[in-house]
Design a protein around this motif. Structure first.
Motif, PDB file in Angstrom:
ATOM      1  N   TYR A   1       0.847  -1.183   0.000  1.00  0.00           N
ATOM      2  CA  TYR A   1       0.000   0.000   0.000  1.00  0.00           C
ATOM      3  C   TYR A   1       0.886   1.237   0.000  1.00  0.00           C
ATOM      4  CZ  TYR A   1      -3.763  -3.098   1.594  1.00  0.00           C
ATOM      5  OH  TYR A   1      -4.682  -4.105   1.700  1.00  0.00           O
TER       6      TYR A   1
ATOM      7  N   LEU B   1      -4.811   4.841   2.823  1.00  0.00           N
ATOM      8  CA  LEU B   1      -3.978   3.864   2.132  1.00  0.00           C
ATOM      9  C   LEU B   1      -4.526   3.595   0.741  1.00  0.00           C
ATOM     10  CD1 LEU B   1      -3.443   3.337   5.221  1.00  0.00           C
ATOM     11  CD2 LEU B   1      -2.835   1.042   4.518  1.00  0.00           C
ATOM     12  N   GLN B   2      -3.639   3.589  -0.214  1.00  0.00           N
ATOM     13  CA  GLN B   2      -3.999   3.232  -1.573  1.00  0.00           C
ATOM     14  C   GLN B   2      -3.404   1.867  -1.886  1.00  0.00           C
ATOM     15  OE1 GLN B   2      -5.997   5.252  -3.458  1.00  0.00           O
ATOM     16  NE2 GLN B   2      -6.080   6.650  -1.717  1.00  0.00           N
ATOM     17  N   PHE B   3      -4.265   0.952  -2.293  1.00  0.00           N
ATOM     18  CA  PHE B   3      -3.816  -0.398  -2.613  1.00  0.00           C
ATOM     19  C   PHE B   3      -2.932  -0.393  -3.847  1.00  0.00           C
ATOM     20  CE2 PHE B   3      -3.744  -4.816  -3.285  1.00  0.00           C
ATOM     21  CZ  PHE B   3      -4.150  -5.099  -4.586  1.00  0.00           C
TER      22      PHE B   3
ATOM     23  N   ASN C   1      -3.617  -9.149  -7.916  1.00  0.00           N
ATOM     24  CA  ASN C   1      -4.400  -7.953  -8.192  1.00  0.00           C
ATOM     25  C   ASN C   1      -3.491  -6.735  -8.116  1.00  0.00           C
ATOM     26  OD1 ASN C   1      -6.614  -6.425  -8.822  1.00  0.00           O
ATOM     27  ND2 ASN C   1      -7.741  -6.808  -6.935  1.00  0.00           N
TER      28      ASN C   1
ATOM     29  N   LEU D   1       3.532   0.710   2.917  1.00  0.00           N
ATOM     30  CA  LEU D   1       3.233  -0.322   3.909  1.00  0.00           C
ATOM     31  C   LEU D   1       3.062  -1.662   3.233  1.00  0.00           C
ATOM     32  CD1 LEU D   1       0.691   1.735   6.016  1.00  0.00           C
ATOM     33  CD2 LEU D   1       2.882   0.913   6.829  1.00  0.00           C
TER      34      LEU D   1
ATOM     35  N   PHE E   1      -7.598 -11.980   0.296  1.00  0.00           N
ATOM     36  CA  PHE E   1      -8.355 -10.876   0.875  1.00  0.00           C
ATOM     37  C   PHE E   1      -9.646 -11.270   1.557  1.00  0.00           C
ATOM     38  CE2 PHE E   1      -6.355  -6.985   0.082  1.00  0.00           C
ATOM     39  CZ  PHE E   1      -5.632  -7.074  -1.090  1.00  0.00           C
ATOM     40  N   ARG E   2     -10.381 -12.188   0.964  1.00  0.00           N
ATOM     41  CA  ARG E   2     -11.794 -12.276   1.313  1.00  0.00           C
ATOM     42  C   ARG E   2     -12.083 -12.545   2.776  1.00  0.00           C
ATOM     43  NH1 ARG E   2     -15.302 -11.909  -2.532  1.00  0.00           N
ATOM     44  NH2 ARG E   2     -14.578 -11.958  -4.679  1.00  0.00           N
ATOM     45  N   THR E   3     -11.268 -13.324   3.415  1.00  0.00           N
ATOM     46  CA  THR E   3     -11.647 -13.721   4.765  1.00  0.00           C
ATOM     47  C   THR E   3     -10.616 -13.344   5.817  1.00  0.00           C
ATOM     48  OG1 THR E   3     -10.606 -15.864   4.446  1.00  0.00           O
ATOM     49  CG2 THR E   3     -12.949 -15.696   3.917  1.00  0.00           C
ATOM     50  N   ASP E   4      -9.500 -12.803   5.376  1.00  0.00           N
ATOM     51  CA  ASP E   4      -8.379 -12.812   6.303  1.00  0.00           C
ATOM     52  C   ASP E   4      -7.938 -11.437   6.763  1.00  0.00           C
ATOM     53  OD1 ASP E   4      -5.299 -14.720   6.310  1.00  0.00           O
ATOM     54  OD2 ASP E   4      -7.004 -14.700   7.671  1.00  0.00           O
ATOM     55  N   THR E   5      -7.529 -11.371   7.999  1.00  0.00           N
ATOM     56  CA  THR E   5      -6.949 -10.153   8.550  1.00  0.00           C
ATOM     57  C   THR E   5      -5.558  -9.948   7.992  1.00  0.00           C
ATOM     58  OG1 THR E   5      -8.186 -10.381  10.590  1.00  0.00           O
ATOM     59  CG2 THR E   5      -6.179  -9.073  10.693  1.00  0.00           C
ATOM     60  N   GLN E   6      -5.249  -8.707   7.700  1.00  0.00           N
ATOM     61  CA  GLN E   6      -3.907  -8.379   7.245  1.00  0.00           C
ATOM     62  C   GLN E   6      -3.087  -7.851   8.410  1.00  0.00           C
ATOM     63  OE1 GLN E   6      -3.792  -5.928   3.704  1.00  0.00           O
ATOM     64  NE2 GLN E   6      -5.628  -6.898   2.919  1.00  0.00           N
TER      65      GLN E   6
ATOM     66  N   PHE F   1       0.254  -5.722   9.355  1.00  0.00           N
ATOM     67  CA  PHE F   1       1.071  -4.716   8.690  1.00  0.00           C
ATOM     68  C   PHE F   1       2.465  -4.612   9.289  1.00  0.00           C
ATOM     69  CE2 PHE F   1      -1.587  -2.299   5.746  1.00  0.00           C
ATOM     70  CZ  PHE F   1      -2.823  -2.853   6.022  1.00  0.00           C
ATOM     71  N   GLY F   2       3.415  -4.291   8.410  1.00  0.00           N
ATOM     72  CA  GLY F   2       4.743  -3.940   8.847  1.00  0.00           C
ATOM     73  C   GLY F   2       4.804  -2.465   9.228  1.00  0.00           C
TER      74      GLY F   2
ATOM     75  N   ASN G   1     -16.659  -8.669   4.343  1.00  0.00           N
ATOM     76  CA  ASN G   1     -16.424  -8.260   5.720  1.00  0.00           C
ATOM     77  C   ASN G   1     -15.877  -6.842   5.744  1.00  0.00           C
ATOM     78  OD1 ASN G   1     -13.391  -8.272   5.796  1.00  0.00           O
ATOM     79  ND2 ASN G   1     -13.702 -10.425   5.310  1.00  0.00           N
TER      80      ASN G   1
ATOM     81  N   GLN H   1     -13.310  -4.306   8.183  1.00  0.00           N
ATOM     82  CA  GLN H   1     -12.333  -4.333   9.264  1.00  0.00           C
ATOM     83  C   GLN H   1     -11.993  -2.905   9.696  1.00  0.00           C
ATOM     84  OE1 GLN H   1      -9.104  -7.190   8.734  1.00  0.00           O
ATOM     85  NE2 GLN H   1     -10.041  -7.894   6.834  1.00  0.00           N
TER      86      GLN H   1
ATOM     87  N   TYR I   1      -8.929  -0.665  11.569  1.00  0.00           N
ATOM     88  CA  TYR I   1      -7.520  -0.667  11.900  1.00  0.00           C
ATOM     89  C   TYR I   1      -7.170   0.635  12.609  1.00  0.00           C
ATOM     90  CZ  TYR I   1      -6.638  -4.593   8.710  1.00  0.00           C
ATOM     91  OH  TYR I   1      -6.628  -5.819   8.084  1.00  0.00           O
TER      92      TYR I   1
ATOM     93  N   LEU J   1      -0.246  -0.287  10.410  1.00  0.00           N
ATOM     94  CA  LEU J   1      -1.592  -0.408  10.939  1.00  0.00           C
ATOM     95  C   LEU J   1      -1.715  -1.629  11.835  1.00  0.00           C
ATOM     96  CD1 LEU J   1      -1.987   1.449   8.422  1.00  0.00           C
ATOM     97  CD2 LEU J   1      -4.290   0.521   8.308  1.00  0.00           C
TER      98      LEU J   1
ATOM     99  N   ASP K   1     -13.485  -5.406   1.852  1.00  0.00           N
ATOM    100  CA  ASP K   1     -12.853  -6.347   0.936  1.00  0.00           C
ATOM    101  C   ASP K   1     -13.737  -6.609  -0.266  1.00  0.00           C
ATOM    102  OD1 ASP K   1     -13.886  -9.645   1.490  1.00  0.00           O
ATOM    103  OD2 ASP K   1     -14.880  -7.853   2.266  1.00  0.00           O
TER     104      ASP K   1
END
Lengths: 114, 108
Positions: free
Chosen positions: A35, A43-45, A56, A90, A98-103, A105-106, B31, B33, B35, B43, B92
């Motif tokens: 990002y 944040l821009q993906f 993606n 970042l 993406f669909r189900t998971d928490t990201q 971050f560093g 979902n 989220q 942060y 984050l 998402d």
């Protein structure tokens, strides 16, 4: 368990140069995301890699590119740097896509383009 | 383009007060989220609420989701100075879209 790590912490470049940013995901995570966060903005993906493949891409020019290595670490390359590329970059990782998971971050790499 | 949009852009409260931040989004989601980001650092994930959930709690955090209005709210109760940070919602689809964030300042 070690978190997501990024290097370098700060990077100063001049216009027209190339920058390489690195990210190591949490052990066991196969997805890596990049990002861009310009000052005062959200944040821009940028990019999403999973299992070594680009899955993606955000709305950024082709001079933003990257790759994911067999150990799931990742590199972001920015060619022909422009002043507006100055931002916090970042990296995040997750176990699945993406669909189900928490990201997770560093801490980010702050890129300054002079 | 951004998907989540937080409101307000900035919020300043006294320690002990509650803080409410809102997030609106445009398309259907799986979902949502929330942060937190401290001083331009990475984050930290706070809470995830799925599209079939309406409310979720985690400690002093309470998140609601109204899919008919495409909106979510984050409530922080009994705020502390350490809660001072920027708060982002993210939705998402095939990527994660973050809003510009709400800058929360909690004064001691």
């Amino acid at each position: 368990e070690a978190g997501v790590t990024q290097s370098p912490t700060h990077l100063i470049k001049t216009r027209g140069q190339q920058a390489t940013l690195r990210c190591s995901p949490i052990s066991g995570h196969t997805s890596v995301y990049w990002y861009q966060q310009a000052l005062g903005l959200g944040l821009q993906f940028l990019l999403w890699y999973d299992e070594g493949e680009e899955r993606n891409r955000g709305n950024f020019p082709p001079r933003f590119s990257g790759r994911q290595f067999p150990n799931y670490s990742s590199e972001l390359n920015v060619n022909a740097l422009e002043l507006e590329d100055s931002a916090l970059y970042l990296c995040a990782s997750s176990y699945k896509g993406f669909r189900t998971d928490t990201q997770y971050f560093g801490p980010g790499t702050r890129l300054t383009v002079l | 383009s951004q998907q989540g949009e937080e409101d307000p852009q900035a919020l300043s409260i006294q320690e002990g007060e509650n803080a409410t931040m809102n997030c609106s989004y445009k398309t259907s989601i799986n979902n949502l989220q929330w942060y937190r980001q401290n001083s331009g650092r990475g984050l930290v994930h706070l809470i995830l609420i799925r599209s079939n959930e309406r409310e979720k709690h985690s400690g002093r955090l309470r998140v609601t989701l109204d899919t008919s209005k495409k909106s979510s709210s984050l409530l922080i109760t009994a705020s502390r100075a350490a809660d001072t940070a920027s708060y982002f919602c993210a939705t998402d689809r095939n990527d994660m879209r973050f809003g510009a964030g709400t800058r929360l300042t909690v004064k001691p």
